[in-house]
Write a protein that holds these residues in place. Structure first.
Motif, PDB file in Angstrom:
ATOM      1  N   LEU A 257       5.045   5.152  -5.479  1.00  0.00           N
ATOM      2  CA  LEU A 257       6.301   5.570  -4.856  1.00  0.00           C
ATOM      3  C   LEU A 257       6.877   4.430  -4.018  1.00  0.00           C
ATOM      4  O   LEU A 257       8.044   4.088  -4.093  1.00  0.00           O
ATOM      5  CB  LEU A 257       6.067   6.804  -3.963  1.00  0.00           C
ATOM      6  N   TRP A 258       5.964   3.861  -3.254  1.00  0.00           N
ATOM      7  CA  TRP A 258       6.368   2.791  -2.367  1.00  0.00           C
ATOM      8  C   TRP A 258       6.868   1.580  -3.172  1.00  0.00           C
ATOM      9  O   TRP A 258       7.835   0.917  -2.832  1.00  0.00           O
ATOM     10  CB  TRP A 258       5.182   2.413  -1.497  1.00  0.00           C
ATOM     11  N   LEU A 259       6.150   1.357  -4.305  1.00  0.00           N
ATOM     12  CA  LEU A 259       6.500   0.245  -5.192  1.00  0.00           C
ATOM     13  C   LEU A 259       7.910   0.411  -5.735  1.00  0.00           C
ATOM     14  O   LEU A 259       8.735  -0.498  -5.687  1.00  0.00           O
ATOM     15  CB  LEU A 259       5.502   0.189  -6.352  1.00  0.00           C
ATOM     16  N   SER A 260       8.209   1.632  -6.247  1.00  0.00           N
ATOM     17  CA  SER A 260       9.530   1.852  -6.835  1.00  0.00           C
ATOM     18  C   SER A 260      10.617   1.713  -5.767  1.00  0.00           C
ATOM     19  O   SER A 260      11.739   1.321  -6.041  1.00  0.00           O
ATOM     20  CB  SER A 260       9.593   3.236  -7.477  1.00  0.00           C
ATOM     21  N   HIS A 261      10.207   1.999  -4.550  1.00  0.00           N
ATOM     22  CA  HIS A 261      11.165   1.890  -3.466  1.00  0.00           C
ATOM     23  C   HIS A 261      11.358   0.436  -3.023  1.00  0.00           C
ATOM     24  O   HIS A 261      12.463  -0.095  -3.010  1.00  0.00           O
ATOM     25  CB  HIS A 261      10.677   2.737  -2.283  1.00  0.00           C
ATOM     26  N   GLU A 262      10.244  -0.195  -2.701  1.00  0.00           N
ATOM     27  CA  GLU A 262      10.309  -1.530  -2.101  1.00  0.00           C
ATOM     28  C   GLU A 262      10.140  -2.656  -3.115  1.00  0.00           C
ATOM     29  O   GLU A 262      10.517  -3.780  -2.870  1.00  0.00           O
ATOM     30  CB  GLU A 262       9.184  -1.669  -1.054  1.00  0.00           C
ATOM     31  N   ARG A 263       9.518  -2.323  -4.260  1.00  0.00           N
ATOM     32  CA  ARG A 263       9.142  -3.341  -5.237  1.00  0.00           C
ATOM     33  C   ARG A 263       8.269  -4.434  -4.608  1.00  0.00           C
ATOM     34  O   ARG A 263       8.422  -5.605  -4.858  1.00  0.00           O
ATOM     35  CB  ARG A 263      10.359  -3.976  -5.900  1.00  0.00           C
ATOM     36  N   ALA A 264       7.429  -4.005  -3.711  1.00  0.00           N
ATOM     37  CA  ALA A 264       6.493  -4.966  -3.133  1.00  0.00           C
ATOM     38  C   ALA A 264       5.227  -4.253  -2.707  1.00  0.00           C
ATOM     39  O   ALA A 264       5.237  -3.072  -2.434  1.00  0.00           O
ATOM     40  CB  ALA A 264       7.105  -5.660  -1.934  1.00  0.00           C
ATOM     41  N   ILE A 265       4.164  -4.977  -2.684  1.00  0.00           N
ATOM     42  CA  ILE A 265       2.874  -4.392  -2.351  1.00  0.00           C
ATOM     43  C   ILE A 265       2.354  -5.095  -1.104  1.00  0.00           C
ATOM     44  O   ILE A 265       2.392  -6.320  -1.012  1.00  0.00           O
ATOM     45  CB  ILE A 265       1.861  -4.615  -3.498  1.00  0.00           C
ATOM     46  N   ALA A 266       1.873  -4.313  -0.182  1.00  0.00           N
ATOM     47  CA  ALA A 266       1.376  -4.919   1.043  1.00  0.00           C
ATOM     48  C   ALA A 266       0.032  -5.600   0.800  1.00  0.00           C
ATOM     49  O   ALA A 266      -0.694  -5.263  -0.119  1.00  0.00           O
ATOM     50  CB  ALA A 266       1.217  -3.845   2.114  1.00  0.00           C
ATOM     51  N   ALA A 267      -0.259  -6.548   1.648  1.00  0.00           N
ATOM     52  CA  ALA A 267      -1.536  -7.239   1.545  1.00  0.00           C
ATOM     53  C   ALA A 267      -2.662  -6.266   1.837  1.00  0.00           C
ATOM     54  O   ALA A 267      -2.560  -5.441   2.718  1.00  0.00           O
ATOM     55  CB  ALA A 267      -1.584  -8.382   2.548  1.00  0.00           C
ATOM     56  N   ASN A 268      -3.694  -6.338   1.064  1.00  0.00           N
ATOM     57  CA  ASN A 268      -4.787  -5.397   1.222  1.00  0.00           C
ATOM     58  C   ASN A 268      -6.048  -6.028   0.674  1.00  0.00           C
ATOM     59  O   ASN A 268      -6.024  -7.102   0.083  1.00  0.00           O
ATOM     60  CB  ASN A 268      -4.440  -4.113   0.467  1.00  0.00           C
ATOM     61  N   GLU A 269      -7.163  -5.370   0.842  1.00  0.00           N
ATOM     62  CA  GLU A 269      -8.410  -5.858   0.286  1.00  0.00           C
ATOM     63  C   GLU A 269      -8.444  -5.597  -1.212  1.00  0.00           C
ATOM     64  O   GLU A 269      -8.315  -4.459  -1.621  1.00  0.00           O
ATOM     65  CB  GLU A 269      -9.588  -5.122   0.944  1.00  0.00           C
ATOM     66  N   SER A 270      -8.603  -6.625  -2.022  1.00  0.00           N
ATOM     67  CA  SER A 270      -8.729  -6.513  -3.472  1.00  0.00           C
ATOM     68  C   SER A 270      -8.003  -5.311  -4.084  1.00  0.00           C
ATOM     69  O   SER A 270      -8.583  -4.278  -4.357  1.00  0.00           O
ATOM     70  CB  SER A 270     -10.211  -6.454  -3.865  1.00  0.00           C
ATOM     71  N   ILE A 271      -6.740  -5.452  -4.255  1.00  0.00           N
ATOM     72  CA  ILE A 271      -5.936  -4.356  -4.772  1.00  0.00           C
ATOM     73  C   ILE A 271      -6.132  -4.247  -6.281  1.00  0.00           C
ATOM     74  O   ILE A 271      -6.265  -5.256  -6.971  1.00  0.00           O
ATOM     75  CB  ILE A 271      -4.455  -4.627  -4.454  1.00  0.00           C
ATOM     76  N   ASN A 272      -6.153  -3.041  -6.764  1.00  0.00           N
ATOM     77  CA  ASN A 272      -6.299  -2.833  -8.200  1.00  0.00           C
ATOM     78  C   ASN A 272      -4.957  -3.052  -8.878  1.00  0.00           C
ATOM     79  O   ASN A 272      -4.068  -2.212  -8.851  1.00  0.00           O
ATOM     80  CB  ASN A 272      -6.808  -1.415  -8.452  1.00  0.00           C
ATOM     81  N   LEU A 273      -4.815  -4.201  -9.495  1.00  0.00           N
ATOM     82  CA  LEU A 273      -3.538  -4.596 -10.075  1.00  0.00           C
ATOM     83  C   LEU A 273      -3.198  -3.759 -11.298  1.00  0.00           C
ATOM     84  O   LEU A 273      -2.038  -3.448 -11.575  1.00  0.00           O
ATOM     85  CB  LEU A 273      -3.589  -6.086 -10.420  1.00  0.00           C
ATOM     86  N   GLN A 274      -4.241  -3.380 -12.034  1.00  0.00           N
ATOM     87  CA  GLN A 274      -4.005  -2.620 -13.269  1.00  0.00           C
ATOM     88  C   GLN A 274      -3.252  -1.324 -12.974  1.00  0.00           C
ATOM     89  O   GLN A 274      -2.338  -0.941 -13.697  1.00  0.00           O
ATOM     90  CB  GLN A 274      -5.338  -2.307 -13.957  1.00  0.00           C
ATOM     91  N   ALA A 275      -3.621  -0.707 -11.870  1.00  0.00           N
ATOM     92  CA  ALA A 275      -2.964   0.540 -11.504  1.00  0.00           C
ATOM     93  C   ALA A 275      -1.472   0.310 -11.273  1.00  0.00           C
ATOM     94  O   ALA A 275      -0.631   1.116 -11.680  1.00  0.00           O
ATOM     95  CB  ALA A 275      -3.616   1.108 -10.257  1.00  0.00           C
ATOM     96  N   ILE A 276      -1.163  -0.773 -10.621  1.00  0.00           N
ATOM     97  CA  ILE A 276       0.241  -1.091 -10.346  1.00  0.00           C
ATOM     98  C   ILE A 276       0.997  -1.301 -11.653  1.00  0.00           C
ATOM     99  O   ILE A 276       2.114  -0.819 -11.850  1.00  0.00           O
ATOM    100  CB  ILE A 276       0.323  -2.359  -9.474  1.00  0.00           C
ATOM    101  N   ILE A 277       0.340  -2.011 -12.575  1.00  0.00           N
ATOM    102  CA  ILE A 277       0.982  -2.283 -13.866  1.00  0.00           C
ATOM    103  C   ILE A 277       1.191  -0.993 -14.648  1.00  0.00           C
ATOM    104  O   ILE A 277       2.245  -0.761 -15.234  1.00  0.00           O
ATOM    105  CB  ILE A 277       0.126  -3.282 -14.672  1.00  0.00           C
TER     106      ILE A 277
END
Lengths: 442, 273
Positions: free
Chosen positions: A18-38
């Motif tokens: 939801l946040w992605l579709s809104h902001e189109r950005a991902i906050a810095a975090n510990e080892s984010i699962n990129l596949q999920a975002i894709i």
């Protein structure tokens, strides 16, 4: 317990999406699962990744743009045995990511099987191949650095920097590749443009196998086994490249042509290699306006015919040229610094031809043990005696008396003063000895 | 030890007053300088056209100079009766030969240093010249070559009865080791079975100091890959930390062997006298 956990994870993912579709950005975090975002993104989306560490491997199976907000700040780690990035869809672009592959594996760091892929400004630490392209056309790799991640691996066991198989019309520009097997390896891939790349300390810089119309332009190769290797290829053009110091290996060359036909080799600078330009079993190639300097052997022609060498400058090589079994090549208007010509009509070309003595080459090929006599004083003497069949030697009919290009000076290291002082000391000591020991009048 | 010093200083006195020493100095310096000038665009660095030419010049000139200076000095002692006089003194043959060798090497190295010094300065002044490490390698090459061939010269001076014989032998040895070497080896070994050629060439190379020193220097200058895959191991060896000590060991053995044979011959003659 586990269902609770997966529910929690799903909530997090939805929130992230939801946040992605809104902001189109991902906050810095510990080892984010990129596949999920894709997986959450829609085809055609452009995703800007916030600085941070992400976990691979990932598969991109829809058109997407994956961009680091700041170049170099997004790291994708991959400790699995799969490719860190697998691209199966067309129109995928990845920009500015750092990819770190760990362990030792067979799968490449990036594997692309989709067309029109664009890989730009990546930093790849690979433990296999850097980028492998398979059966995909019309893509581009640019401004990317690729280097080998683990120490103590033999060159033969490393993977290639960029490895293309059955991939047409790609452009590979301004990449920098170090310490891999072949810097750029092209097989069965046509109409590829390789330009402005820097390849160092690898086996072959640019290696073409069974390719057509490849353009290798303005690249730099340094301390590889061979700078550009063109094998079983047609209509390749090798223009304006610089290949230096490919001299450590007993099979080193600046530019090698083997079974290559209709190649254009022009305006290259080939300095300090074992063999500057090596041509074997190749026909109908053109070598024009190359500067071949300070190599152990300038140009070597083996069993090759129908080639043209014009307006090249051969300077400071230990042996300018060797030729064997290579008749019917056209050599004209080249400058050979070891040759003293004679110009009676003032056209700047010698009226005496420069002939390449095949004696040493034929002996060393028949019995490689005699290679030891390379440029020994006795061998030079013997070559002078051997003049039979002279009309069948490869020769430059109109060698230039002066090179076209006046910029011949080699870059000097700044220790001329040291040599001068050493000379002064030697001369001083010797003179003093001569003076002290002179005959004295009684 | 005093005896060695005495013979060496006497040899240096004779050597430096010998017009031959001066003409060789002039010849060597002139050659070094003219090579530098011919090579106007050439900055001598690593194994390249200019350093290879320089190597070959040194190979032509220095062994001949060493052989002639050395063998003439020894035969001179015999011809002029100095040796008979010296034999009556309590002077050992070993000390005599060692002193001779040391004195002669100082004279020869002074000639080499003079030539190198001059061309080093000239190169610096004309802003071409030598790369520092290449310059040092060529200098070391010349010094080693001189010392090797001075060993051979002592042997020739021992065997030859007079200067004429010494001259003939010196030129013969020079021609054989420098000029005829590849031709003779290719002719002789060409008939051997294929797998014997490389070992034979290897063994014979250790017997020819000119080839040995040349190859050592070529590899040290970074040109080892010209020797081809057959000699890959040589390249590795010479470039390894053991390369230089091994080379100097071979050199020492070589000079020791020639001196040993010379000693034996002089002792035998002294016994007869």
């Amino acid at each position: 317990m586990s269902s609770c956990r997966s529910l929690w994870l799903a909530c997090l993912l939805i929130a992230a999406a939801l946040w992605l579709s809104h902001e189109r950005a991902i906050a810095a975090n510990e080892s984010i699962n990129l596949q999920a975002i894709i997986d959450q993104a829609k085809p055609g989306d452009a995703i800007a990744l916030a600085p941070g560490s992400y976990e691979g491997p990932i598969i991109i199976n829809k058109p997407l743009t994956l961009r680091a907000e700041q170049e170099g700040s997004v790291q994708l780690h991959n400790s699995s045995l799969k490719p860190a990035v697998l691209i199966t869809a067309d129109h995928v672009a990845i920009i500015g990511l750092s990819l770190v592959d760990e362990g030792l594996k067979d799968e490449p760091t990036i594997l692309a099987t989709g067309n029109q892929a664009s890989l730009e400004g990546l930093h790849i630490r690979t433990v296999s191949m850097g980028i492998a392209i398979r059966d995909a056309d019309d893509g581009a790799v640019s401004d990317t650095t690729i280097h080998w991640a683990v120490n103590g691996v033999r060159m033969a066991d490393k993977g290639n920097g960029i490895d293309m198989f059955n991939a047409d019309r790609w452009t590979l520009t301004n990449n920098s590749i170090h310490d891999v097997h072949d810097g750029i390896y092209l097989e069965n891939s046509d109409d590829i443009i390789v330009s402005g790349n820097v390849i160092e300390r690898s086996r072959y810089g640019v290696h073409c196998m069974y390719t057509k119309r490849t353009i290798i332009e303005g690249n730099e190769g340094n301390r590889n086994v061979t700078g550009a290797m063109v094998m079983a290829a047609k209509q390749v053009s090798v223009v304006g490249n610089t290949f230096t110091k490919q001299s450590e290996n007993v099979n080193s060359q600046g530019i090698l042509l083997y079974d290559a036909h209709d190649t254009e080799v022009a305006d290259n600078t080939v300095d300090g290699n074992r063999v500057g330009v090596y041509v074997e079993e190749s026909t109908n190639n053109h070598f024009r306006n190359n500067r071949v300097r300070y190599n152990f052997i300038g140009v070597q022609l083996i069993q090759s015919s129908g080639n043209t060498l014009t307006d090249n400058a051969f300077m400071g090589n230990v042996a300018d040229a060797q030729a064997q079994g290579s008749e019917d090549n056209r050599l004209m208007d080249n400058y050979w610094d070891s040759f003293q010509g004679l110009d009676t009509d003032g056209d700047g070309r010698s009226d005496l031809s420069y002939a390449i003595n095949p004696f040493f080459q034929s002996i060393a090929r028949k019995r490689p043990a005699f290679q030891l006599f390379f440029q020994s004083p006795g061998m030079i003497f013997l070559e002078g005696l051997y003049q039979t069949d002279r009309e069948r030697w490869t020769e430059d009919s109109t060698p230039l008396l002066a090179p076209l290009d006046r910029q011949l000076h080699r870059d000097k290291s700044g220790d001329g003063v040291k040599t001068g002082l050493m000379g002064l000391m030697l001369l001083g000591c010797a003179s003093l000895l001569f003076y002290k020991m002179r005959r004295r009048e009684r | 030890m005093n005896e060695v010093g005495y013979v060496a200083s006497r040899e240096m006195k004779i050597g430096f007053r010998n017009p031959w020493a001066y003409s060789f100095t002039a010849l060597f310096a002139l050659f070094m300088l003219s090579l530098l000038l011919i090579n106007a665009q050439g900055y001598v660095e690593g194994y390249s056209g200019s350093s290879s030419t320089m190597l070959n010049l040194v190979l032509y000139l220095l062994p001949l100079m060493a052989l002639m200076l050395g063998s003439f000095s020894l035969t001179g002692e015999k011809e002029e009766g100095n040796w008979e006089l010296l034999s009556t003194y309590p002077l050992g043959t070993g000390a005599f030969l060692a002193g001779k060798y040391i004195g002669l090497s100082i004279v020869l190295l002074a000639i080499v240093c003079f030539g190198f010094g001059l061309s080093g300065i000239a190169g610096w002044l004309i802003e071409g010249g030598f790369d520092y490490s290449t310059y040092n390698r060529l200098l070391i090459f010349s010094i080693c070559l001189s010392l090797f061939f001075l060993g051979a010269a002592m042997l020739i001076g021992t065997i030859a009865r007079n200067r004429w014989q010494a001259l003939t032998m010196a030129v013969g040895v020079w021609f054989f080791t420098i000029i005829a070497w590849p031709a003779v080896l290719i002719a002789l070994l060409g008939t051997l079975p294929y797998q014997w050629i490389k070992p034979a060439v290897t063994v014979l190379t250790f017997l020819n100091p000119a080839e040995l020193t040349r190859l050592f220097t070529v590899v040290k200058l970074g040109g080892g890959s010209t020797l081809g895959p057959e000699y890959y191991q040589w390249m590795v060896w010479i470039q390894s930390p053991w390369g230089t000590p091994l080379f100097f060991l071979v050199m020492l053995m070589w000079i020791g062997a020639t001196q040993g044979i010379a000693y034996y011959q002089w002792e035998r003659r002294r016994g007869h006298a």
